[in-house]
Write an enzyme that holds these catalytic residues in place. Sequence first.
Site, PDB file in Angstrom:
ATOM      1  N   PRO A 235       0.828  -1.206   0.000  1.00  0.00           N
ATOM      2  CA  PRO A 235       0.000   0.000   0.000  1.00  0.00           C
ATOM      3  C   PRO A 235       0.864   1.259   0.000  1.00  0.00           C
ATOM      4  CG  PRO A 235      -0.741  -1.531   1.692  1.00  0.00           C
ATOM      5  CD  PRO A 235       0.563  -2.042   1.168  1.00  0.00           C
TER       6      PRO A 235
ATOM      7  N   LYS B  66      -3.014  -4.606   5.911  1.00  0.00           N
ATOM      8  CA  LYS B  66      -1.769  -5.184   5.406  1.00  0.00           C
ATOM      9  C   LYS B  66      -0.634  -4.785   6.341  1.00  0.00           C
ATOM     10  CE  LYS B  66      -2.966  -5.737   0.575  1.00  0.00           C
ATOM     11  NZ  LYS B  66      -2.460  -5.684  -0.794  1.00  0.00           N
TER      12      LYS B  66
END
Length: 116
Positions: free
Chosen positions: A2, A34
Amino acid sequence: MPTFKITTNASIDRVARSDVVREASALISTLIGKPESYVMVSLQSDVTMCFGGTEDPCAYCEVVSLGAIGGDKNKAISAGVCTFIQQKLGVSPSRTYILFVDPQRSDFGFNNSTFG
């Protein structure tokens, strides 16, 4: 992988910028789900920007993730990002835009290759 990019016309001193990117990294990790070890954050402050015809504080953000975003999840991420931007940068959620991008794995490079 990300990534979270913040662009704003708000003024932020050097120490505060470091705090903002570190805290934003943890936030995005939590919101997307994540590991933070994969998160990259960039912050550009003091940028000349106009929103709604004024140069009052505003922000443009990009959230890029291979999966784990989209649909209703983006609403929760948007709420978390807008709250963070308001608390840390003093920018109202009504003056913040967020672009969500979920690229193809083959369209995102890392470590001499791509994720696809």
